[in-house]
Design a protein around this motif. Structure first.
Motif, PDB file in Angstrom:
ATOM      1  N   GLU A 110       0.805  -1.225   0.000  1.00  0.00           N
ATOM      2  CA  GLU A 110       0.000   0.000   0.000  1.00  0.00           C
ATOM      3  C   GLU A 110       0.837   1.274   0.000  1.00  0.00           C
ATOM      4  N   SER A 111       2.138   1.160   0.194  1.00  0.00           N
ATOM      5  CA  SER A 111       2.970   2.359   0.327  1.00  0.00           C
ATOM      6  C   SER A 111       3.209   3.017  -1.034  1.00  0.00           C
ATOM      7  N   SER A 112       3.452   4.301  -0.980  1.00  0.00           N
ATOM      8  CA  SER A 112       3.712   5.038  -2.220  1.00  0.00           C
ATOM      9  C   SER A 112       5.104   4.730  -2.770  1.00  0.00           C
ATOM     10  N   SER A 113       6.047   4.371  -1.904  1.00  0.00           N
ATOM     11  CA  SER A 113       7.382   4.031  -2.393  1.00  0.00           C
ATOM     12  C   SER A 113       7.345   2.741  -3.215  1.00  0.00           C
ATOM     13  N   PHE A 114       6.498   1.797  -2.820  1.00  0.00           N
ATOM     14  CA  PHE A 114       6.319   0.566  -3.593  1.00  0.00           C
ATOM     15  C   PHE A 114       5.812   0.898  -4.990  1.00  0.00           C
ATOM     16  N   GLU A 115       4.818   1.766  -5.043  1.00  0.00           N
ATOM     17  CA  GLU A 115       4.230   2.148  -6.329  1.00  0.00           C
ATOM     18  C   GLU A 115       5.237   2.907  -7.195  1.00  0.00           C
ATOM     19  N   GLU A 116       6.007   3.790  -6.598  1.00  0.00           N
ATOM     20  CA  GLU A 116       6.989   4.559  -7.364  1.00  0.00           C
ATOM     21  C   GLU A 116       8.105   3.675  -7.907  1.00  0.00           C
ATOM     22  N   LYS A 117       8.572   2.714  -7.116  1.00  0.00           N
ATOM     23  CA  LYS A 117       9.610   1.799  -7.603  1.00  0.00           C
ATOM     24  C   LYS A 117       9.085   0.936  -8.731  1.00  0.00           C
ATOM     25  N   LEU A 118       7.845   0.493  -8.628  1.00  0.00           N
ATOM     26  CA  LEU A 118       7.250  -0.307  -9.686  1.00  0.00           C
ATOM     27  C   LEU A 118       7.030   0.529 -10.946  1.00  0.00           C
ATOM     28  N   PHE A 119       6.650   1.780 -10.780  1.00  0.00           N
ATOM     29  CA  PHE A 119       6.480   2.694 -11.919  1.00  0.00           C
ATOM     30  C   PHE A 119       7.816   2.922 -12.625  1.00  0.00           C
ATOM     31  N   ALA A 120       8.876   3.105 -11.851  1.00  0.00           N
ATOM     32  CA  ALA A 120      10.208   3.281 -12.435  1.00  0.00           C
ATOM     33  C   ALA A 120      10.633   2.030 -13.198  1.00  0.00           C
ATOM     34  N   TYR A 121      10.318   0.867 -12.662  1.00  0.00           N
ATOM     35  CA  TYR A 121      10.659  -0.383 -13.344  1.00  0.00           C
ATOM     36  C   TYR A 121       9.862  -0.524 -14.642  1.00  0.00           C
ATOM     37  N   ALA A 122       8.590  -0.166 -14.618  1.00  0.00           N
ATOM     38  CA  ALA A 122       7.759  -0.244 -15.825  1.00  0.00           C
ATOM     39  C   ALA A 122       8.317   0.666 -16.925  1.00  0.00           C
ATOM     40  N   ASN A 123       8.761   1.844 -16.555  1.00  0.00           N
ATOM     41  CA  ASN A 123       9.370   2.738 -17.540  1.00  0.00           C
ATOM     42  C   ASN A 123      10.720   2.220 -18.017  1.00  0.00           C
ATOM     43  N   GLN A 124      11.409   1.498 -17.158  1.00  0.00           N
ATOM     44  CA  GLN A 124      12.719   0.947 -17.513  1.00  0.00           C
ATOM     45  C   GLN A 124      12.588  -0.175 -18.544  1.00  0.00           C
ATOM     46  N   VAL A 125      11.541  -0.993 -18.468  1.00  0.00           N
ATOM     47  CA  VAL A 125      11.393  -2.116 -19.405  1.00  0.00           C
ATOM     48  C   VAL A 125      10.639  -1.719 -20.676  1.00  0.00           C
TER      49      VAL A 125
END
Length: 93
Positions: free
Chosen positions: A60-75
């Motif tokens: 539920e944390s925003s840091s989890f979402e931001e790291k996943l968003f960064a990974y999605a942009n990376q791939v």
């Protein structure tokens, strides 16, 4: 017609609604499209599962979402050809 993002995510994570809702939100925000290639969705879901297994990360944390968003942009560059094919198919429907 290719399946939508929500259907693809639920295929890979059927029993974790909190994780699947975060992944759906991240994918919609990152790619801003209705459907995505299955390998891309699978890779992002696997990454989300890895992140959720670490002890210091809450889904539920925003840091989890931001790291996943960064990974999605990376791939994104790996799947750019498939994304373009889906966009072209969508115009034919």
């Amino acid at each position: 017609m290719p399946p939508d993002i929500q259907g693809c995510v639920y295929k890979f994570v059927p029993n974790n609604p909190a994780l699947s809702s975060v992944v759906i939100k991240v994918l919609k925000r990152a790619f801003q499209t209705h459907s995505l290639p299955m390998p891309l969705v699978k890779q992002v879901v696997e990454r989300a599962l890895e992140q959720s297994r670490t002890m210091d990360m809450k889904v539920e944390s925003s840091s989890f979402e931001e790291k996943l968003f960064a990974y999605a942009n990376q791939v994104r560059p790996r799947f750019i050809a498939q994304l373009n094919d889906l966009r072209r198919q969508g115009k034919k429907w």
